[in-house]
Design an enzyme around this catalytic site. Sequence first.
Site, PDB file in Angstrom:
ATOM      1  CG  HIS A 180      34.353  46.601  33.633  1.00 21.60           C
ATOM      2  ND1 HIS A 180      33.669  45.410  33.459  1.00 21.60           N
ATOM      3  CD2 HIS A 180      34.871  46.556  34.879  1.00 21.60           C
ATOM      4  CE1 HIS A 180      33.782  44.689  34.559  1.00 21.60           C
ATOM      5  NE2 HIS A 180      34.507  45.358  35.438  1.00 21.60           N
ATOM      6  CG  ASN A 224      32.101  39.019  40.639  1.00 16.88           C
ATOM      7  OD1 ASN A 224      32.899  39.533  39.862  1.00 16.88           O
ATOM      8  ND2 ASN A 224      32.212  37.768  41.058  1.00 16.88           N
ATOM      9  CG  HIS A 244      31.195  43.289  38.538  1.00 16.12           C
ATOM     10  ND1 HIS A 244      31.337  44.186  39.578  1.00 16.12           N
ATOM     11  CD2 HIS A 244      32.364  43.353  37.841  1.00 16.12           C
ATOM     12  CE1 HIS A 244      32.542  44.743  39.515  1.00 16.12           C
ATOM     13  NE2 HIS A 244      33.179  44.265  38.476  1.00 16.12           N
ATOM     14  NE  ARG A 292      39.097  36.669  42.872  1.00 13.53           N
ATOM     15  CZ  ARG A 292      40.318  36.649  42.370  1.00 13.53           C
ATOM     16  NH1 ARG A 292      41.209  35.805  42.844  1.00 13.53           N
ATOM     17  NH2 ARG A 292      40.670  37.455  41.401  1.00 13.53           N
ATOM     18  CE  LYS A 322      37.770  35.856  39.397  1.00 14.81           C
ATOM     19  NZ  LYS A 322      36.391  36.391  39.362  1.00 14.81           N
ATOM     20  CG  HIS A 371      29.755  41.211  33.704  1.00 12.97           C
ATOM     21  ND1 HIS A 371      30.048  40.227  34.612  1.00 12.97           N
ATOM     22  CD2 HIS A 371      30.880  41.962  33.599  1.00 12.97           C
ATOM     23  CE1 HIS A 371      31.300  40.384  35.042  1.00 12.97           C
ATOM     24  NE2 HIS A 371      31.811  41.428  34.451  1.00 12.97           N
ATOM     25  CD  GLU A 389      34.282  34.537  41.784  1.00 10.29           C
ATOM     26  OE1 GLU A 389      35.237  35.138  41.271  1.00 10.29           O
ATOM     27  OE2 GLU A 389      33.117  34.671  41.436  1.00 10.29           O
ATOM     28  NE  ARG A 391      52.013  21.152  29.572  1.00 12.71           N
ATOM     29  CZ  ARG A 391      52.832  20.674  28.646  1.00 12.71           C
ATOM     30  NH1 ARG A 391      54.119  20.927  28.715  1.00 12.71           N
ATOM     31  NH2 ARG A 391      52.359  19.938  27.669  1.00 12.71           N
ATOM     32  CE  LYS A 428      40.668  41.484  42.441  1.00 15.13           C
ATOM     33  NZ  LYS A 428      40.394  41.688  41.032  1.00 15.13           N
ATOM     34  CD  GLU A 470      35.391  47.214  39.076  1.00 16.76           C
ATOM     35  OE1 GLU A 470      35.292  46.868  40.266  1.00 16.76           O
ATOM     36  OE2 GLU A 470      34.934  46.526  38.138  1.00 16.76           O
TER      37      GLU A 470
END
Length: 333
Positions: A239, A220, A223, A216, A132, A227, A212, A110, A202, A174
């Site tokens: 990417h 993206n 993106h 946030r 993330k 994606h 998000e 956990r 960031k 990026e």
Amino acid sequence: MIELTVPLGDRSYPVLVGAGARHRLLEVLPVGAKRAAIVTQPGIDLPVDAGIESRVFSFPSGEDAKHLGTVEDLCRDWAAWGLTRNDVVVAVGGGVVTDLAGFAAAIYHRGVAVVHVPTTLLGQIDAAIGGKTGANLPEGKNLVGAFWQPAAVLCDIDALSTLPPREYRSGLGEMAKYAFLGVPNLADLPLDEAVAACVQCKADVVASDEREGGRRAILNYGHTLGHALETATNYDLRHGEGVAIGLIYAAELAHALGRIDTARVAEHRKVVGGYDLPMQLPPGVDPDQLVALFSRDKKAVDGVTFVLDGPDGVEPVPVADATLLRSTLDRLR
Ligand SMILES: NC(=O)c1ccc[n+]([C@@H]2O[C@H](COP(=O)([O-])OP(=O)(O)OC[C@H]3O[C@@H](n4cnc5c(N)ncnc54)[C@H](O)[C@@H]3O)[C@@H](O)[C@H]2O)c1
């Protein structure tokens, strides 16, 4: 060494940027950790010394390895070794390693502490910062994951010297994004300062909206098409290359919607082109498939939401007009 902080209250953590940053590992380890599980991939030759009992856990390179089976393998290997929740995971690699090791760390017992040592440019300015973590499903990229902030991030600029040129260029995709999120004169900065400026940007965004709920989402930028292109090309496109093309598309879309003028579109082409990044759809990609993929983006809460530039800066904007989405793709041929 440039020292920054991601300010998240009692979960705040340092980010060290500079040549040899990995040698600071010992001082950022959680107090009381007795064992360090070092997670990496073959081909990443970046030895780290945790100064405590350590073992290296390696999994294959490539986006194909970023699945739940690898997460399970890591957890099982850590359990067999006897890693406890008071120990630490050290992720040494690109975004695939930090995403997967971070996710495994989030769920193992956990939650066990993780320190990221990102070894790609993309990892240093983006993937390793902000908590993330995740894995891909056959149905799509990053569809499972958790928010799990690292205990520290060490961006060792020396690591980038062995990076294949295409991977480096992917990171520049990026970096180009940050130029539109308010980081000035990025292209003129020395590499360590450029990395630190992106990290700071960031960190500020993450601090204002960790999970998000709103702001946030601007991270993206570029993106949604990025994606879709990764999926449509079966990840042949890196990417950052997808993001680069996505930035041009986002600019063209914002212009078609009357949000920015042609000069601002030209600025996008200048920044992205200045990094020698692609600006056109790759040959053989079906634009209709891309439009269909937009609505499968997991950021699509209500119709298709694009992050677009405009008079108030970059922000999420719902775009319902599929014909416009499709016709704007033609401007990238
Ligand atoms: N968590 C986030 O916020 C976030 C943000 C952006 C991207 N990502 C994820 O990051 C991933 C992409 O990351 P990436 O571009 O770093 O790719 P990657 O992790 O696949 O690394 C690219 C390749 O370079 C190799 N490599 C890494 N460092 C090296 C080094 N120093 N020398 C030589 N080879 C090296 C890797 O083994 C791999 O083969 C995607 O899965 C994406 O979803 C996550």
